[in-house]
Design an enzyme around this catalytic site. Structure first.
Site, short mmCIF file in Angstrom:
data_model
loop_
_atom_site.label_atom_id
_atom_site.label_comp_id
_atom_site.label_asym_id
_atom_site.label_seq_id
_atom_site.Cartn_x
_atom_site.Cartn_y
_atom_site.Cartn_z
N LYS A 1 -4.54 1.21 -4.78
CA LYS A 1 -4.06 2.58 -4.56
C LYS A 1 -3.34 3.19 -5.77
O LYS A 1 -3.37 4.41 -5.95
CB LYS A 1 -3.12 2.63 -3.35
CG LYS A 1 -3.85 2.59 -2.01
CD LYS A 1 -2.88 2.80 -0.87
CE LYS A 1 -3.60 2.90 0.45
NZ LYS A 1 -2.70 3.29 1.54
N ASP B 1 -2.43 9.85 3.36
CA ASP B 1 -1.53 9.05 4.21
C ASP B 1 -0.38 9.89 4.76
O ASP B 1 0.06 9.69 5.88
CB ASP B 1 -0.95 7.87 3.41
CG ASP B 1 -1.97 6.75 3.21
OD1 ASP B 1 -2.88 6.62 4.04
OD2 ASP B 1 -1.84 6.01 2.23
#
Ligand code: ATR
Length: 289
Positions: free
Chosen positions: A74, A111
């Site tokens: 990520k 997210d």
């Protein structure tokens, strides 16, 4: 969805991570592709950290429209992205990549959206701005959660992490450091006093990980408790909270909601989260609250 045209050209997307074999994302995107009658594919691809740049270049060459990114890529994938959206820049992590028309990779972070939508739908009457929130953990997921709470005007974010330095770094690099109050991990029971929301962003309580030991006695009875761990669906933290009457929000919704803008970015339609989809993802042995 019936009645919608099926596009002729296959649109390919997927998930990169290491490992990826247990991911639920192929089932989520597969469900929506089917429901919307789209000619698309979504597959999980295991990429070791040292092979990231080369394997991503291969996906682009093969015409992929983009991909989701999970642990451990990520942060490292950001170096491959020629563009970043505002949220990825704030959260300092990318969980969704779109290959743009000029071939440049655009990094996004969905997210934050996933956390916000899950909380909004899971605790409909909850007003985040009304009181302090206690957040456990200071990893990548915590960063998205903290930024979402800042957006929601939470007046005080109490941040507790095993490694306190990580909490300090998160606070200093957040978009509103003044809202964040760092407390020692050992004080997590007292950090619940007067809180209106508790979020576990650590891996504790996940299947195979050590348990999260929490004494909830200081938590107000109407405080919302959210665990972003979704395997098991009802973690010990949520069971304990539910037993004392606190509203609880499971973590599965965050996973599903973060997938929605990613699906829209590659395939077009913004999909919805149906009871049907949620039921298909829940382990048969567990019942959602
Ligand atoms: P994610 O991207 O899911 O947030 P991560 O960045 O690896 O994953 O973060 C994991 C979080 O769980 C961190 O807050 C980590 O604490 P440290 O910063 O001290 O590593 C926390 N965590 C993991 N194992 C833990 C344990 N045994 N006890 C307490 N916290 C733990």
């Amino acid at each position: 969805m019936s009645g919608q045209p099926v596009s002729l050209q296959l649109v390919r997307a997927g998930l990169i991570g290491h490992p990826v074999s247990h991911s639920l994302s192929p089932r989520i995107h597969g469900y929506w592709l089917d429901r919307h009658g789209l000619n698309g594919s979504y597959e999980a691809v295991d990429i070791a950290p040292e092979a990231l740049a080369k394997r991503v270049a291969d996906l682009v060459t093969r015409g992929w429209a983009g991909f989701n990114v999970t642990v451990p890529h990520k942060q490292s994938v950001m170096a491959l992205c020629g563009r970043l959206d505002d949220t990825a820049r704030r959260v300092k992590a990318v969980n969704t990549v779109v290959v743009e028309a000029d071939g440049v990779l655009k990094g996004m972070n969905t997210d934050l959206f996933g956390f916000r939508e899950n909380l909004r739908r899971g605790a409909p009457g909850f007003v985040p701005a009304k009181g302090p929130a206690t957040v456990l953990g200071a990893g990548g997921a915590a960063r998205a959660v903290v930024e979402a709470l800042i957006d929601a005007d939470v007046p005080e974010i109490r941040l507790l992490n095993r490694t306190q330095d990580h909490a300090h770094t998160l606070a200093q690099t957040s978009s509103k450091p003044g809202t964040i109050c760092i407390l020692p991990w050992a004080e997590r029971a007292t950090a619940l006093k007067g809180a209106t929301l508790v979020v576990n962003t650590t891996t504790l309580g996940m299947t195979g990980a050590p348990p999260l030991e929490m004494d909830l006695s200081a938590l107000p009875p109407d405080a919302v408790v959210n665990d972003i761990v979704y395997a098991p669906l009802m973690t010990d933290l949520l069971r304990q909270a539910q037993a004392r009457g606190n509203p609880v929000v499971t973590g599965l919704g965050m996973l599903v909601h973060q997938a929605r803008p990613a699906f829209a970015a590659w395939f077009g339609p913004m999909p919805d989260v149906t009871d049907d989809l949620m039921a298909s993802l829940r382990p048969a042995s567990e019942t959602a609250p």
